[in-house]
Design a protein around this motif. Structure first.
Motif, PDB file in Angstrom:
ATOM      1  N   PRO A   9       0.812  -1.223   0.000  1.00 36.54           N
ATOM      2  CA  PRO A   9       0.000   0.000   0.000  1.00 36.54           C
ATOM      3  C   PRO A   9       0.843   1.269   0.000  1.00 36.54           C
ATOM      4  O   PRO A   9       0.481   2.256  -0.638  1.00 36.54           O
ATOM      5  N   LEU A  10       1.983   1.260   0.702  1.00 31.73           N
ATOM      6  CA  LEU A  10       2.836   2.441   0.733  1.00 31.73           C
ATOM      7  C   LEU A  10       3.357   2.777  -0.657  1.00 31.73           C
ATOM      8  O   LEU A  10       3.258   3.925  -1.114  1.00 31.73           O
ATOM      9  N   ILE A  11       3.899   1.808  -1.352  1.00 28.07           N
ATOM     10  CA  ILE A  11       4.484   2.080  -2.672  1.00 28.07           C
ATOM     11  C   ILE A  11       3.394   2.383  -3.691  1.00 28.07           C
ATOM     12  O   ILE A  11       3.614   3.131  -4.651  1.00 28.07           O
ATOM     13  N   LYS A  12       2.220   1.847  -3.480  1.00 26.76           N
ATOM     14  CA  LYS A  12       1.117   2.168  -4.400  1.00 26.76           C
ATOM     15  C   LYS A  12       0.684   3.631  -4.263  1.00 26.76           C
ATOM     16  O   LYS A  12       0.090   4.186  -5.183  1.00 26.76           O
ATOM     17  N   LYS A  13       0.998   4.265  -3.128  1.00 24.69           N
ATOM     18  CA  LYS A  13       0.770   5.710  -3.011  1.00 24.69           C
ATOM     19  C   LYS A  13       1.645   6.470  -3.995  1.00 24.69           C
ATOM     20  O   LYS A  13       1.210   7.447  -4.615  1.00 24.69           O
ATOM     21  N   PHE A  14       2.890   6.038  -4.132  1.00 22.93           N
ATOM     22  CA  PHE A  14       3.799   6.660  -5.097  1.00 22.93           C
ATOM     23  C   PHE A  14       3.243   6.498  -6.511  1.00 22.93           C
ATOM     24  O   PHE A  14       3.227   7.444  -7.310  1.00 22.93           O
ATOM     25  N   GLU A  15       2.810   5.271  -6.814  1.00 23.62           N
ATOM     26  CA  GLU A  15       2.253   5.003  -8.136  1.00 23.62           C
ATOM     27  C   GLU A  15       1.020   5.864  -8.405  1.00 23.62           C
ATOM     28  O   GLU A  15       0.890   6.483  -9.474  1.00 23.62           O
ATOM     29  N   ALA A  16       0.115   5.912  -7.433  1.00 23.08           N
ATOM     30  CA  ALA A  16      -1.137   6.641  -7.612  1.00 23.08           C
ATOM     31  C   ALA A  16      -0.895   8.115  -7.909  1.00 23.08           C
ATOM     32  O   ALA A  16      -1.476   8.686  -8.842  1.00 23.08           O
ATOM     33  N   GLY A  17      -0.031   8.739  -7.121  1.00 17.08           N
ATOM     34  CA  GLY A  17       0.246  10.153  -7.325  1.00 17.08           C
ATOM     35  C   GLY A  17       0.915  10.414  -8.660  1.00 17.08           C
ATOM     36  O   GLY A  17       0.572  11.371  -9.365  1.00 17.08           O
ATOM     37  N   PHE A  18       1.873   9.563  -9.010  1.00 21.63           N
ATOM     38  CA  PHE A  18       2.605   9.736 -10.262  1.00 21.63           C
ATOM     39  C   PHE A  18       1.680   9.617 -11.466  1.00 21.63           C
ATOM     40  O   PHE A  18       1.673  10.482 -12.360  1.00 21.63           O
ATOM     41  N   VAL A  19       0.899   8.554 -11.498  1.00 16.25           N
ATOM     42  CA  VAL A  19      -0.002   8.335 -12.638  1.00 16.25           C
ATOM     43  C   VAL A  19      -1.014   9.478 -12.745  1.00 16.25           C
ATOM     44  O   VAL A  19      -1.289   9.980 -13.849  1.00 16.25           O
ATOM     45  N   GLN A  20      -1.558   9.910 -11.613  1.00 17.64           N
ATOM     46  CA  GLN A  20      -2.517  11.012 -11.644  1.00 17.64           C
ATOM     47  C   GLN A  20      -1.866  12.289 -12.159  1.00 17.64           C
ATOM     48  O   GLN A  20      -2.468  13.018 -12.962  1.00 17.64           O
ATOM     49  N   GLY A  21      -0.646  12.568 -11.722  1.00 20.22           N
ATOM     50  CA  GLY A  21       0.053  13.770 -12.190  1.00 20.22           C
ATOM     51  C   GLY A  21       0.301  13.735 -13.684  1.00 20.22           C
ATOM     52  O   GLY A  21       0.151  14.753 -14.374  1.00 20.22           O
ATOM     53  N   VAL A  22       0.683  12.547 -14.169  1.00 18.36           N
ATOM     54  CA  VAL A  22       0.901  12.396 -15.615  1.00 18.36           C
ATOM     55  C   VAL A  22      -0.390  12.640 -16.380  1.00 18.36           C
ATOM     56  O   VAL A  22      -0.441  13.442 -17.323  1.00 18.36           O
ATOM     57  N   LYS A  23      -1.448  11.954 -15.995  1.00 18.62           N
ATOM     58  CA  LYS A  23      -2.708  12.011 -16.732  1.00 18.62           C
ATOM     59  C   LYS A  23      -3.394  13.375 -16.639  1.00 18.62           C
ATOM     60  O   LYS A  23      -4.024  13.818 -17.596  1.00 18.62           O
TER      61      LYS A  23
END
Length: 349
Positions: free
Chosen positions: A175-189
């Protein structure tokens, strides 16, 4: 003088453990550490240990600063490969008995061990970085809004990509690393919905080797680059150094994590291609916790570091990045919008 201790792992008798701690000069007076002023503080490293050029090294920087400013004696305890919770319990118990206050577990993997050990040492403050699942009167949960810093990285990646393909590499799918993924993907999109984000995790729990093996990060990054990615962001601890190496050798952009990896000596050969890093003020959190004990007002409960207080952010050490005025403007606007609440950053993909 600081000591790096490799405290006994599973299979070593508790008597040997006690002997190893005593040999390091520990005080066996009681199970309470008392005030740390003029005394000792300790950090127990996460997977990868000191020298990961990232998460653990940031924690070390906080301890080193506290040593210099307060005159305390810092102790560092390294993890063992493949260790379990009993090993961490032994390590934390030994550090507390040796008179260290606070005792800080670097990473969420220490949560069960701290929950077990902290009640036995009520006068010792325990720091738990990146986890709020285990709480107590003498436990300080030092946590960060990683998704916010990662969002800014996504904005930057979407702005600089020429192939309209970028990559995210997570060390272990937690769950911690998925926070990194979530923010990154949202910022890109949010910046450019036409940019494709390739996501890959190196290992799955209970295998946490994805945080400690640079060869896995290197292979994953190379695979994403071969598939068209020209920006790769890795949240993978020591394994992320392999990702940075692969990106640099391919002359593609890498985005670092936790520490400002452009400034890390171990990555100096690749820094030209480290566009920026998503920083977490782990060093500040460690220092602040030690200071709170020194001041006689030890922190406890959730202590959160977000974008608003520069607890997370995006580094600007690479001159090539700061010269990208359009990119910097987009990042600054996103930062302001997050602070104002206009942008709500997701914590899960």
């Amino acid at each position: 003088m600081r000591r790096i201790t490799r405290i006994a792992t599973a299979g070593i008798a508790s008597a040997a453990l006690a002997l190893s701690v005593t040999a390091c000069g520990s005080d066996k007076k009681s199970d309470t550490a008392g005030d740390a002023k003029g005394g000792k503080a300790a950090i127990a490293y996460d997977i990868g240990g000191r020298g990961d050029q990232s998460f653990n090294d940031a924690a070390y920087a906080g301890l080193a600063k506290a040593e210099k400013e307060f005159g305390i004696k810092g102790t560092e305890a390294e993890p063992s490969e493949g260790e379990g919770d009993p090993d961490k319990v032994q390590r934390l118990t030994s550090l507390a008995r040796a008179g260290n206050n606070p005792v800080i577990g670097v990473g969420f993997a220490y949560a069960p061990a701290i929950a077990e050990v902290a009640p036995k040492f009520p006068d010792t403050t325990f720091g738990l970085i990146d986890d709020t699942s285990k709480t107590g009167k003498n436990i300080a949960n030092l946590v960060f809004n990683e998704e916010q810093g990662s969002y800014l990285a996504g904005v930057a990646a979407a702005k600089v990509t020429k192939s309209n393909t970028v990559g995210f590499i997570g060390g272990v799918e937690t769950p911690l690393i998925k926070k990194f993924e979530a923010g990154f993907v949202q910022g890109v999109k949010d910046t450019n919905k036409n940019v494709n984000v390739k996501v890959q995790y190196l290992t799955q729990p209970p295998d946490f080797g994805g945080f400690s093996k640079p060869d896995l990060g290197k292979a994953a990054a190379q695979g994403q680059i071969d598939a068209g990615a020209d920006v790769v962001y890795a949240a993978a601890g020591l394994a992320g150094s392999g990702s940075i190496e692969a990106a640099a050798k391919a002359k593609k952009w890498a985005i670092g994590v936790d520490s400002d990896q452009y400034k890390q000596s171990g990555l100096a050969a690749y820094k030209e291609y480290i566009l920026t890093s998503v920083t977490k003020d782990v060093s500040g959190a460690v220092f602040n916790l030690i200071k709170s004990v020194q001041d006689g007002k030890p922190q406890s409960g959730e202590v959160r570091y977000g974008l608003d207080a520069n607890g997370v952010g995006l580094s600007t050490s690479n001159p090539a990045f700061t010269e990208m005025t359009e990119v910097i403007a987009a990042v600054d606007k996103a930062k302001a919008d997050i602070a104002a609440g206009t942008i709500k950053v997701k914590t899960a993909p």
